[in-house]
Design a protein around this motif. Structure first.
Motif, PDB file in Angstrom:
ATOM      1  N   GLY A  58       9.994  -6.082  -5.245  1.00 23.80           N
ATOM      2  CA  GLY A  58       9.854  -5.311  -6.378  1.00 23.80           C
ATOM      3  C   GLY A  58       9.538  -3.915  -6.036  1.00 23.80           C
ATOM      4  N   GLY A  59       9.493  -3.689  -4.566  1.00 19.27           N
ATOM      5  CA  GLY A  59       8.925  -2.249  -4.129  1.00 19.27           C
ATOM      6  C   GLY A  59      10.206  -1.411  -4.017  1.00 19.27           C
ATOM      7  N   SER A  60       9.782  -0.436  -3.401  1.00 18.13           N
ATOM      8  CA  SER A  60      10.696   0.905  -3.292  1.00 18.13           C
ATOM      9  C   SER A  60      11.491   0.855  -1.699  1.00 18.13           C
ATOM     10  CB  SER A  60      10.238   2.318  -3.408  1.00 18.13           C
ATOM     11  OG  SER A  60       9.128   2.370  -2.800  1.00 18.13           O
ATOM     12  N   GLY A  61      11.317  -0.339  -1.000  1.00 21.50           N
ATOM     13  CA  GLY A  61      11.759  -0.233   0.348  1.00 21.50           C
ATOM     14  C   GLY A  61      10.772  -0.452   1.318  1.00 21.50           C
ATOM     15  N   ALA A  62       9.706  -0.176   0.856  1.00 26.66           N
ATOM     16  CA  ALA A  62       8.567  -0.416   1.852  1.00 26.66           C
ATOM     17  C   ALA A  62       8.261  -1.715   2.515  1.00 26.66           C
ATOM     18  CB  ALA A  62       7.249   0.230   1.516  1.00 26.66           C
ATOM     19  N   VAL A  63       7.866  -2.119   3.480  1.00 30.08           N
ATOM     20  CA  VAL A  63       7.355  -3.154   4.063  1.00 30.08           C
ATOM     21  C   VAL A  63       6.003  -3.593   3.680  1.00 30.08           C
ATOM     22  CG1 VAL A  63       7.233  -4.709   6.100  1.00 30.08           C
ATOM     23  CG2 VAL A  63       8.994  -3.066   5.967  1.00 30.08           C
ATOM     24  N   HIS A  64       5.864  -5.048   3.122  1.00 30.96           N
ATOM     25  CA  HIS A  64       4.495  -5.129   2.649  1.00 30.96           C
ATOM     26  C   HIS A  64       3.596  -5.381   3.786  1.00 30.96           C
ATOM     27  CE1 HIS A  64       1.277  -7.528   1.010  1.00 30.96           C
ATOM     28  NE2 HIS A  64       1.678  -7.198  -0.235  1.00 30.96           N
ATOM     29  N   ARG A  65       2.275  -4.813   3.815  1.00 28.49           N
ATOM     30  CA  ARG A  65       1.328  -4.904   5.058  1.00 28.49           C
ATOM     31  C   ARG A  65       1.182  -6.264   5.579  1.00 28.49           C
ATOM     32  NH1 ARG A  65      -4.305  -5.975   3.810  1.00 28.49           N
ATOM     33  NH2 ARG A  65      -4.577  -6.791   1.663  1.00 28.49           N
ATOM     34  N   PHE A  66       1.124  -7.369   4.823  1.00 31.50           N
ATOM     35  CA  PHE A  66       0.971  -8.545   5.463  1.00 31.50           C
ATOM     36  C   PHE A  66       2.509  -9.165   6.218  1.00 31.50           C
ATOM     37  CE2 PHE A  66      -2.026  -9.533   1.868  1.00 31.50           C
ATOM     38  CZ  PHE A  66      -3.171  -9.762   2.852  1.00 31.50           C
ATOM     39  N   ASP A  67       3.582  -8.575   6.037  1.00 37.13           N
ATOM     40  CA  ASP A  67       4.822  -8.766   6.585  1.00 37.13           C
ATOM     41  C   ASP A  67       4.834  -7.898   7.877  1.00 37.13           C
ATOM     42  OD1 ASP A  67       6.071 -10.575   4.797  1.00 37.13           O
ATOM     43  OD2 ASP A  67       6.872  -9.005   3.669  1.00 37.13           O
ATOM     44  N   VAL A  68       3.986  -6.664   7.959  1.00 29.53           N
ATOM     45  CA  VAL A  68       3.823  -5.894   8.870  1.00 29.53           C
ATOM     46  C   VAL A  68       2.866  -6.903  10.033  1.00 29.53           C
ATOM     47  CG1 VAL A  68       2.979  -3.910  10.022  1.00 29.53           C
ATOM     48  CG2 VAL A  68       4.123  -3.725   7.935  1.00 29.53           C
ATOM     49  N   PHE A  69       1.876  -7.460   9.467  1.00 33.36           N
ATOM     50  CA  PHE A  69       1.076  -8.052  10.356  1.00 33.36           C
ATOM     51  C   PHE A  69       2.016  -9.447  10.948  1.00 33.36           C
ATOM     52  CE2 PHE A  69      -2.561  -7.059   7.477  1.00 33.36           C
ATOM     53  CZ  PHE A  69      -2.761  -5.888   8.083  1.00 33.36           C
ATOM     54  N   ALA A  70       2.761 -10.078  10.049  1.00 32.18           N
ATOM     55  CA  ALA A  70       3.671 -10.999  10.640  1.00 32.18           C
ATOM     56  C   ALA A  70       4.669 -10.505  11.634  1.00 32.18           C
ATOM     57  CB  ALA A  70       4.738 -11.669   9.568  1.00 32.18           C
ATOM     58  N   LEU A  71       4.996  -9.384  11.522  1.00 33.43           N
ATOM     59  CA  LEU A  71       5.877  -8.822  12.646  1.00 33.43           C
ATOM     60  C   LEU A  71       5.256  -8.627  14.016  1.00 33.43           C
ATOM     61  CD1 LEU A  71       7.934  -6.186  10.480  1.00 33.43           C
ATOM     62  CD2 LEU A  71       8.829  -8.418  11.352  1.00 33.43           C
ATOM     63  N   LEU A  72       3.921  -8.229  13.841  1.00 31.44           N
ATOM     64  CA  LEU A  72       3.025  -7.889  14.769  1.00 31.44           C
ATOM     65  C   LEU A  72       2.747  -9.082  15.718  1.00 31.44           C
ATOM     66  CD1 LEU A  72       0.706  -5.594  13.522  1.00 31.44           C
ATOM     67  CD2 LEU A  72       2.269  -4.801  15.113  1.00 31.44           C
ATOM     68  N   GLU A  73       2.477 -10.239  14.884  1.00 33.82           N
ATOM     69  CA  GLU A  73       2.457 -11.580  15.600  1.00 33.82           C
ATOM     70  C   GLU A  73       3.641 -11.886  16.390  1.00 33.82           C
ATOM     71  OE1 GLU A  73      -0.356 -13.775  15.124  1.00 33.82           O
ATOM     72  OE2 GLU A  73      -1.306 -13.188  13.279  1.00 33.82           O
ATOM     73  N   LEU A  74       4.783 -11.758  15.698  1.00 32.34           N
ATOM     74  CA  LEU A  74       6.068 -11.994  16.551  1.00 32.34           C
ATOM     75  C   LEU A  74       6.305 -11.218  17.769  1.00 32.34           C
ATOM     76  CD1 LEU A  74       8.255 -12.780  13.505  1.00 32.34           C
ATOM     77  CD2 LEU A  74       7.452 -14.471  14.934  1.00 32.34           C
TER      78      LEU A  74
END
Length: 243
Positions: A58-74
């Motif tokens: 539902g956003g404008s193409g930005a990555v949700h901050r919790f998804d950023v945290f998930a990417l950092l975990e990976l």
């Protein structure tokens, strides 16, 4: 005096041998764990993998901050294996799977790559992507069972390791009902990958996880609901044609 020197020398020698054997044992154990981790994730040293990034639903193409945290975990897991990641937006990943390990984050409503993987590899799993609010919004239909979310209280996420055949690299799929559940699943993977490797070896698995009370505990409290591998990978029976 000579006897004392001999005892001291023997003591030093014994200490050195003990330290050497201890170091060798720790090194062997560390290398064995690293080898098993690399095999499980399909990440040999210096290899390249894909991190497929979604957008905020539902956003404008930005990555949700919790998804950023998930990417950092990976990213931490990938670095520990001595590999490196190539980050691609979900709508620019026009390639097959199996040549390189892939980590795909986000549900089909925010990640086209996830939608493709669900349709191709998990035909028995359907995610409701309706934007209008309702009791089934974001729900999972796995076989005949539906799993609805109670936002902030009980939420579900799929954590899957999928392979396309012998010798092919795996796709790790993290498909949550909300962004915080994606982070919860990647954290679960980081904490339990050794157990998962022992249980499933190099095969495929599809796990349904529940994130408990994320509004209070964030992504930390996760429980395994069920192993839904067989059901999720089985296409539903076609309904008989009406005459």
């Amino acid at each position: 005096m000579n006897e004392d020197l001999r005892n001291i020398a023997l003591g030093v020698l014994a200490t050195g041998l003990s330290a050497s054997f201890g170091w060798l044992g720790r090194t062997y154990s560390w290398r064995r764990k690293l080898r098993r981790k690399r095999e499980f994730f399909g990440l040999p040293g210096s290899s390249e993998c894909l991190l497929v990034v979604n957008k905020e639903a539902g956003g404008s193409g930005a990555v949700h901050r919790f998804d950023v945290f998930a990417l950092l975990e990976l990213s931490t897991l990938i670095k520990e294996c001595g590999a490196h990641a190539r980050i691609l937006p979900h709508d620019q990943t026009h390639q097959g799977f199996g040549d390189r390990t892939e980590f795909c984050v986000g549900g089909p409503g925010s990640n086209r790559r996830t939608a493709a993987h669900l349709a191709t590899l998990l035909p028995g799993l359907t995610v409701n992507v309706e934007t209008e609010r309702g009791p089934d919004q974001g729900s999972f239909l796995i076989g005949s069972e539906r799993y609805r979310m109670d936002s902030g209280v009980d939420e579900y996420v799929i954590l899957a390791r999928l392979t396309a055949g012998e010798g092919r690299r795996p796709v790790f799929l993290v498909c949550g009902q909300r962004a915080i559940t994606n982070q919860a699943a990647t954290r679960y993977l980081a904490r339990h990958h050794e157990e998962l490797a022992r249980r499933h070896r190099s095969g495929s698995f599809v796990l349904l996880l529940k994130v408990i009370n994320s509004q209070a505990y964030g992504p930390d409290v996760v429980e395994l609901v069920a192993d839904v591998t067989r059901v999720a990978r089985t296409a539903p029976a076609a309904e008989p044609a009406t005459t």
